[in-house]
Write a protein that holds these residues in place. Structure first.
Motif, mmCIF file in Angstrom:
data_model
loop_
_atom_site.group_PDB
_atom_site.id
_atom_site.type_symbol
_atom_site.label_atom_id
_atom_site.label_comp_id
_atom_site.label_asym_id
_atom_site.label_seq_id
_atom_site.Cartn_x
_atom_site.Cartn_y
_atom_site.Cartn_z
ATOM 1 N N ALA A 1 0.465 -1.647 -0.418
ATOM 2 C CA ALA A 1 0.234 0.241 0.284
ATOM 3 C C ALA A 1 0.740 1.375 -0.272
ATOM 4 O O ALA A 1 0.354 1.973 -0.528
ATOM 5 C CB ALA A 1 -1.187 0.187 1.118
ATOM 6 N N VAL A 2 2.419 0.952 0.863
ATOM 7 C CA VAL A 2 2.966 2.312 1.017
ATOM 8 C C VAL A 2 3.155 2.326 -0.331
ATOM 9 O O VAL A 2 3.850 3.190 -0.860
ATOM 10 C CB VAL A 2 4.152 2.230 1.828
ATOM 11 C CG1 VAL A 2 5.625 3.429 1.850
ATOM 12 C CG2 VAL A 2 3.406 2.033 3.517
ATOM 13 N N MET A 3 4.095 0.807 -1.121
ATOM 14 C CA MET A 3 4.793 1.263 -2.335
ATOM 15 C C MET A 3 3.924 2.044 -3.657
ATOM 16 O O MET A 3 4.267 3.002 -3.786
ATOM 17 C CB MET A 3 5.207 0.116 -2.965
ATOM 18 C CG MET A 3 6.458 -0.407 -2.082
ATOM 19 S SD MET A 3 7.606 -1.392 -3.125
ATOM 20 C CE MET A 3 9.484 -1.488 -2.394
ATOM 21 N N VAL A 4 2.672 1.482 -3.515
ATOM 22 C CA VAL A 4 1.792 1.995 -4.607
ATOM 23 C C VAL A 4 1.627 3.375 -4.367
ATOM 24 O O VAL A 4 0.973 4.554 -5.557
ATOM 25 C CB VAL A 4 0.339 1.204 -4.339
ATOM 26 C CG1 VAL A 4 -0.886 2.013 -5.126
ATOM 27 C CG2 VAL A 4 0.318 -0.554 -4.591
ATOM 28 N N ALA A 5 1.155 3.865 -3.537
ATOM 29 C CA ALA A 5 0.928 5.316 -2.833
ATOM 30 C C ALA A 5 2.203 6.150 -2.960
ATOM 31 O O ALA A 5 1.998 7.176 -3.953
ATOM 32 C CB ALA A 5 0.634 5.448 -1.829
ATOM 33 N N VAL A 6 3.328 5.629 -3.334
ATOM 34 C CA VAL A 6 4.291 6.450 -3.373
ATOM 35 C C VAL A 6 4.906 7.024 -4.713
ATOM 36 O O VAL A 6 4.827 7.901 -5.691
ATOM 37 C CB VAL A 6 5.214 6.116 -2.990
ATOM 38 C CG1 VAL A 6 6.888 6.005 -3.162
ATOM 39 C CG2 VAL A 6 5.705 5.799 -1.919
ATOM 40 N N PHE A 7 4.281 5.731 -5.568
ATOM 41 C CA PHE A 7 4.433 5.117 -7.147
ATOM 42 C C PHE A 7 3.602 6.438 -7.643
ATOM 43 O O PHE A 7 3.664 7.027 -8.191
ATOM 44 C CB PHE A 7 4.412 4.059 -7.661
ATOM 45 C CG PHE A 7 5.700 2.955 -7.177
ATOM 46 C CD1 PHE A 7 7.270 3.913 -6.791
ATOM 47 C CD2 PHE A 7 6.208 2.023 -6.881
ATOM 48 C CE1 PHE A 7 8.301 3.223 -6.378
ATOM 49 C CE2 PHE A 7 7.292 1.386 -6.150
ATOM 50 C CZ PHE A 7 8.221 1.832 -6.658
ATOM 51 N N PHE A 8 1.922 5.571 -7.506
ATOM 52 C CA PHE A 8 1.157 6.065 -7.680
ATOM 53 C C PHE A 8 1.663 8.322 -7.987
ATOM 54 O O PHE A 8 0.447 8.735 -8.332
ATOM 55 C CB PHE A 8 -0.026 5.942 -7.372
ATOM 56 C CG PHE A 8 -0.565 4.721 -8.030
ATOM 57 C CD1 PHE A 8 -0.010 4.372 -9.223
ATOM 58 C CD2 PHE A 8 -1.359 4.337 -7.512
ATOM 59 C CE1 PHE A 8 0.058 3.506 -10.072
ATOM 60 C CE2 PHE A 8 -2.111 3.226 -8.458
ATOM 61 C CZ PHE A 8 -1.409 2.217 -9.624
ATOM 62 N N THR A 9 1.898 8.849 -6.979
ATOM 63 C CA THR A 9 1.620 9.995 -6.455
ATOM 64 C C THR A 9 3.156 10.902 -8.259
ATOM 65 O O THR A 9 1.933 11.923 -8.784
ATOM 66 C CB THR A 9 2.023 10.267 -5.538
ATOM 67 O OG1 THR A 9 3.892 9.657 -5.119
ATOM 68 C CG2 THR A 9 2.138 10.041 -4.609
ATOM 69 N N PHE A 10 3.304 10.300 -8.384
ATOM 70 C CA PHE A 10 4.469 10.271 -9.693
ATOM 71 C C PHE A 10 3.087 10.071 -10.941
ATOM 72 O O PHE A 10 3.290 10.937 -11.601
ATOM 73 C CB PHE A 10 5.451 9.493 -10.048
ATOM 74 C CG PHE A 10 6.221 9.453 -8.975
ATOM 75 C CD1 PHE A 10 7.300 10.500 -9.306
ATOM 76 C CD2 PHE A 10 6.280 9.180 -7.470
ATOM 77 C CE1 PHE A 10 8.055 11.251 -7.900
ATOM 78 C CE2 PHE A 10 7.568 9.009 -6.771
ATOM 79 C CZ PHE A 10 8.502 9.900 -6.758
ATOM 80 N N ALA A 11 2.098 9.888 -10.677
ATOM 81 C CA ALA A 11 1.153 9.533 -12.232
ATOM 82 C C ALA A 11 0.898 11.031 -12.294
ATOM 83 O O ALA A 11 0.099 11.963 -13.247
ATOM 84 C CB ALA A 11 0.287 8.816 -11.502
ATOM 85 N N LEU A 12 0.648 11.661 -10.842
ATOM 86 C CA LEU A 12 0.651 13.617 -10.980
ATOM 87 C C LEU A 12 1.506 14.044 -11.335
ATOM 88 O O LEU A 12 0.891 15.159 -12.029
ATOM 89 C CB LEU A 12 0.006 14.083 -9.715
ATOM 90 C CG LEU A 12 -0.994 13.407 -9.142
ATOM 91 C CD1 LEU A 12 -1.175 13.304 -7.556
ATOM 92 C CD2 LEU A 12 -2.644 13.021 -9.315
#
Length: 717
Positions: free
Chosen positions: A648-659
């Protein structure tokens, strides 16, 4: 840890003499102050260099070493006044006037003075009619030759870009363009995007950690590791850059991985430490038990990540290699902090690790009843879950066979970037292929043959310049050929290969498009090699860790399946444009060329990270019980919550770069985020436990000869 029935282990089993990592942990506890002082000195010493990391690191390096295009660039720099691919092209445009107007002449004179005063620029070539002045007289290009390396030329543009663009005004527009200007604007846009993403990801990450740990004190420990790893690795990169140029992208990836892995490793160790305290161990004993079990898994996981990334070092591209080096440095420092600083802090905190606990922290149990129930369900009905998870992964992986890759186009920089605006002006004034001139360098004796070969290319080339003799006595000439298509057009590959086939063997072809295509060719050539190295070394490490060939092989293969699924989704999103409007980007029709090599290594490293966590825990329970059902159910019960929280932490960290607005960090965030999501949800928490169920004792079997060859590794305590 305990078995499915939760009967406490006998005291002798609980407090057996610690192994090497357990002894390391107790030493850290016994010398906690000294450990803290050493880490403060390391962070302060290396961290003092960290503030300059983004300005000191290299901005170029996107090339295939020993290629024809790099050879052409070096010849152009040495013998033709720096008129190479990394030279600066300054575009002066007068939308409603002429470049002969006083304001335009004044801007050109001022620009010439600025560039001539900087030793990093060589010959300054003024605009020439019929060559670098448009037919309508509204656009002119001033060429400033390169007298420095590509990295230093990017820094030169960084330093002078504002001063040069400030010459705009009075109906005159001034834009720095060319490869060096592109990488300058590209790196600035990506740096800004990375910083914004980090600012968003930190509070999200902290929230998830507090929920996962149930304690503010425990949740703060991963931040301690992350800051230690980031500060030390940033400073180390600056120092290493004094020896060999390190890409600025190395720090971007290091920031992301230090955060993700620091949290992963801290979650695993803190969870096991609290479990040992829960069973009555003293803080010192709990640290020893934690290091002998979870610490061993973390060490093997870190080695697996390092091995996966080290495979990228075989690719002969400086930027790609040094990005891997940046992540590896971050992993080394985070791993070192996890195995030294964290045990010292845990030993000093003891039960106070649960201070500032939230309501659900009091109900913390090392064995999750929910994941135990999930494990029993998978044990009762393995086939439906196996078929469903494999079916989803295969369906998502199928599109990977149509994946196209290419080097980034001008569209990877924001529309308001000076280099993109200048690029558009050049195309409008001189033709689609004008921003991507190809340079042919050959001995003067072959001039006629070179010109005849280029003339025979027909519509491929919009313009061929007269042969320009070298500025020294090297006996070389340069002919510039303007393609008829945009530099990023797929047809450019055929144009370049056709030119090289027709030209005499003494000629070399360079220019920015040629460098991009040569790099892409090298990446494509080395990709299977990188994959082979990663799979082989990943299997060997799993085999050493688990001492069981079947589950080591299957664990490696399912990691490959989730990686293929992530790239299949990448094709749908970034090549076909599925969801592009929602994500806010214009698809290029391909994935950026360095993605397969680099993302494969990163995704596989993360997948094997979770594989080690799950299978090490299952192996521990198998060693204690010799029962495959207990190994599968209790392995999931004790590691499932940690894997879920870490993912969950990794997904949150990585998906912020989608912005991010630029496409490369958006690609990185979405592909890595999807990979972690697919791997954790479908592989680690479904498919791998099902494989343990279906293989039974065979999962942990090892022939006697192999046990004699392999070093003894045990996870039970």
């Amino acid at each position: 840890m305990t078995t499915t029935t939760e009967r406490p282990a006998p005291p002798a089993a609980q407090h057996r003499p610690p192994g090497p990592l357990g002894r390391l942990g107790t030493r850290m506890v016994d010398h906690a102050r000294a450990v803290a002082v050493v880490w403060v000195l390391v962070i302060a010493g290396l961290g003092s260099f960290a503030p300059s990391v983004f300005s000191d690191l290299a901005g170029a390096g996107w090339q295939a070493d020993d290629s024809d295009s790099v050879a052409a660039r070096e010849l152009a720099e040495e013998h033709f006044g720096g008129n190479a691919s990394h030279a600066l092209q300054l575009v002066v445009h007068t939308p409603d006037g002429s470049v002969d107007d006083p304001a335009a002449v004044e801007a050109l004179d001022a620009a010439t003075g600025i560039l001539a005063a900087d030793a990093r620029f060589a010959t300054i070539v003024p605009p020439r009619r019929g060559m670098t002045v448009s037919q309508d007289g509204r656009t002119a290009i001033l060429l400033a030759g390169a007298a420095a390396s590509p990295d230093d030329m990017v820094r030169a543009v960084d330093d002078l870009s504002d001063e040069l663009t400030a010459l705009s005004g009075d109906g005159v527009e001034v834009y720095p363009t060319g490869a060096s200007a592109l990488w300058s604007d590209f790196n600035h846009a990506n740096h800004d995007a990375m910083i914004k993403a980090e600012l968003i990801s930190w509070p999200v990450t902290l929230t998830i950690m507090v929920i996962a740990f149930g304690s503010l004190v425990a949740a703060g420990l991963p931040l301690l590791l992350t800051m230690a790893g980031l500060g030390a690795s940033a400073g180390a990169l600056v120092l290493l850059n004094q020896v060999v140029p390190i890409s600025v992208w190395a720090m971007n990836f290091a920031m992301m991985f230090a955060l993700a892995l620091g949290i992963d490793y801290a979650l695993f160790l803190v969870h096991r430490f609290r479990s040992a305290l829960h069973h009555g161990s003293s803080p010192r004993q709990a640290v020893a038990e934690t290091m002998d079990t979870a610490g061993k898994a973390v060490l093997l996981s870190g080695l697996t990540v390092l091995v996966s990334l080290s495979a990228v070092l075989v690719v002969p591209a400086p930027a790609v290699r040094t990005m891997a080096v940046g992540i590896m440095l971050a992993v080394v420092f985070v791993l070192a902090a996890t195995l030294t600083l964290l045990p010292a802090v845990l030993g000093a905190l003891g039960p106070r690790v649960d201070r500032a606990g939230l309501p659900w922290a009091k109900a913390h149990q090392p064995r999750s009843p929910k994941f135990a129930a999930w494990g029993r369900l998978l044990h009762r009905r393995p086939w439906p879950f196996a078929i469903a998870s494999v079916g989803i992964l295969v369906a998502l992986a199928i599109p990977v066979f149509g994946l196209k890759v290419a080097m980034p186009s001008i569209e990877v920089v924001p529309e308001d970037a000076p280099v993109r605006q200048g690029y558009a002006v050049v195309q409008e004034s001189f033709g689609d292929g004008a921003p991507g001139a190809l340079q042919v360098i050959a001995p003067a004796t072959d001039t006629d043959e070179v010109l005849a070969a280029l003339a025979g290319r027909g519509d491929d080339l919009a313009m061929i310049t007269p042969a320009q003799p070298a500025l020294d006595d090297s006996g070389l000439v340069m002919v510039q050929a303007i393609p008829s298509v945009d530099p990023s057009d797929p047809a450019m590959e055929d144009i370049l290969s056709g030119m090289r086939a027709d030209l005499p063997s003494s000629a070399v072809v360079g220019g920015a498009p040629a460098e991009n295509l040569d790099l892409q060719k090298a990446l494509n050539t080395w990709f299977p090699v990188v994959v082979g190295i990663i799979l082989t070394l990943g299997f060997v490490l799993l085999l050493i860790a688990l001492q069981a060939p079947l589950i080591a092989l299957l664990g490696t293969l399912v990691s490959l399946l989730s990686t293929a699924a992530a790239f299949g989704v990448a094709r749908l999103v970034f090549q076909e444009g599925v969801g592009a409007d929602l994500l806010g980007f214009e698809p290029q029709g391909f994935l950026n060329g360095w993605g397969p090599v680099f993302f494969f290594a990163m995704i596989f490293a993360i997948a094997m990270d979770y594989t080690v966590f799950l299978l090490a825990t299952a192996k521990e329970h198998y060693e204690l019980s010799q029962d495959p059902e207990t190994a599968q159910v209790d392995g999931l019960a004790h590691s499932g919550r940690v894997i879920f929280a870490a993912a969950a932490v990794m997904v949150a960290v990585f998906f912020t770069f989608a912005l991010a607005e630029p496409l490369p960090p958006k690609e990185m965030g979405i592909i890595l985020g999807l990979a972690v999501l697919l791997d954790a949800a479908l592989v680690r928490l479904i498919l791998l436990p099902v494989i343990l169920r279906l293989t039974g004792h065979g999962a942990w079997w090892s022939p006697a000869w192999l046990r004699r060859v392999l070093p003894s590794v045990r996870f039970s305590h």
